[in-house]
Scaffold this motif. Structure first.
Motif, mmCIF file in Angstrom:
data_model
loop_
_atom_site.group_PDB
_atom_site.id
_atom_site.type_symbol
_atom_site.label_atom_id
_atom_site.label_comp_id
_atom_site.label_asym_id
_atom_site.label_seq_id
_atom_site.Cartn_x
_atom_site.Cartn_y
_atom_site.Cartn_z
ATOM 1 N N ARG A 121 0.817 -1.210 0.000
ATOM 2 C CA ARG A 121 0.000 0.000 0.000
ATOM 3 C C ARG A 121 0.855 1.266 0.000
ATOM 4 O O ARG A 121 0.554 2.228 -0.727
ATOM 5 N N ARG A 127 2.106 2.080 -3.437
ATOM 6 C CA ARG A 127 1.039 2.624 -4.289
ATOM 7 C C ARG A 127 0.741 4.086 -3.944
ATOM 8 O O ARG A 127 0.518 4.915 -4.837
ATOM 9 N N GLU A 128 0.750 4.394 -2.663
ATOM 10 C CA GLU A 128 0.475 5.778 -2.257
ATOM 11 C C GLU A 128 1.553 6.726 -2.756
ATOM 12 O O GLU A 128 1.266 7.869 -3.152
ATOM 13 N N GLU A 132 -4.003 2.988 -6.801
ATOM 14 C CA GLU A 132 -4.837 2.218 -5.893
ATOM 15 C C GLU A 132 -5.385 1.021 -6.667
ATOM 16 O O GLU A 132 -5.381 1.021 -7.909
ATOM 17 N N SER A 181 -10.664 9.135 -10.275
ATOM 18 C CA SER A 181 -9.959 7.855 -10.374
ATOM 19 C C SER A 181 -10.337 7.127 -11.663
ATOM 20 O O SER A 181 -11.515 7.070 -12.040
#
Length: 293
Positions: free
Chosen positions: A202, A205-206, A211, A274
């Motif tokens: 995670r 990805r951040e 995401e 997104s």
């Protein structure tokens, strides 16, 4: 000689099964398979009960003797051992087997429906020499293409239906302004599992603006921004500038990402709606990614 169908009772375990030492009789042969496989044999038996025998794999058999209706199984001894136990679990009482495993086999056998398995697809060979050729090709690697050729990690990822790592790889291959040699390396020798390791973290990805939504790799960044870190990661992996041993944990992975040049880092302030990266098209880019070395 050729394709035939047989019952469980007509099939004999091979006393010369190369997985084990030579067996004195059928009981001894079953004992050796049990000793060698233990939990794996139970897992196989459970899979047979739930899904049946694989329709892709016939058992390779040799007639016990002329005019006999019994056949020695040259290839498929694990399957036969599992079937013998499932069809007659009392055979375990005369064997050395751990009590918990025996109880699990006995419980599993109650779910076994013999009629759904028989007749069993086999292929009869004339002698061991003929059978050995096919067995060697099955169990000794690719043999320059004659044997079973395993899938690459990339092929396995494609078969699983497009994992996020494969989506990232295809995105870079299509829009990353790569050289022909780099594209060739992506197809033939890309360590897809290492990219999967990175994108499953995670924090990584951040840092790069990604995401995962319903197994789709998505971003809120413009195409020009998200291509930067993905292109860098893919090229570092394919050109072996970074490898799995250098990315073993979260700290190592985030340190790697934080060490990117400014030209490889996305501008996280440019976030919008997104979008799955699979839906990004060439017209979404304002300029081509950085020059290929």
């Amino acid at each position: 000689m050729g394709a035939i169908d047989r019952t469980i009772d007509q099939l004999l375990l091979d006393s010369e099964n190369p997985r084990n030492e030579s067996a004195a009789n059928q009981r001894d042969a079953l004992q050796k398979v049990l000793d060698d496989q233990e939990e794996k044999l139970f897992v196989l038996a459970e899979d047979i009960v739930e899904a049946g025998l694989s329709p892709m794999d016939r058992m390779l058999v040799l007639r016990e003797k002329k005019d006999s209706e019994r056949f020695i199984v040259l290839e498929g001894n694990r399957r036969v051992a599992a079937l013998k136990i499932l069809s007659n679990p009392s055979v375990l009482t005369s064997l050395h087997v751990k009590s918990p495993l025996q109880k699990r086999f006995e419980a599993l056998s109650k779910r076994f429906i013999r009629e759904e398995i028989e007749p069993i697809a086999c292929f009869e060979v004339t002698d061991r020499e003929e059978g050995n050729r096919w067995i060697l090709l099955r169990h000794t690697g690719e043999n320059e293409g004659r044997g079973v050729v395993g899938w690459s990690g990339l092929a396995a990822s494609r078969f699983r239906g497009g994992d996020p790592a494969l989506q990232a790889l295809e995105f870079v291959r299509t829009y990353g302004n790569l050289s022909d040699n780099q594209k060739h390396l992506l197809i033939n020798s890309f360590p897809i599992t290492t990219l999967e390791r990175l994108l499953s973290t995670r924090e990584v990805r951040e840092l790069i603006g990604l995401e995962v939504v319903s197994r789709k790799l998505s971003t809120s960044l413009p195409a020009d921004e998200i291509i930067k870190p993905l292109r860098r990661m893919v090229l570092d992996l394919v050109e072996k500038k970074i490898n799995v041993s250098q990315l073993k944990n979260k700290v190592a992975q985030t340190t790697y990402i934080q060490g990117f040049d400014s030209s490889d880092k996305p501008d996280l302030s440019k976030k919008g709606a997104s979008t799955p990266i699979e839906d990004i098209r060439g017209g979404d880019f304002q300029q081509k990614p950085g020059k290929t070395q």
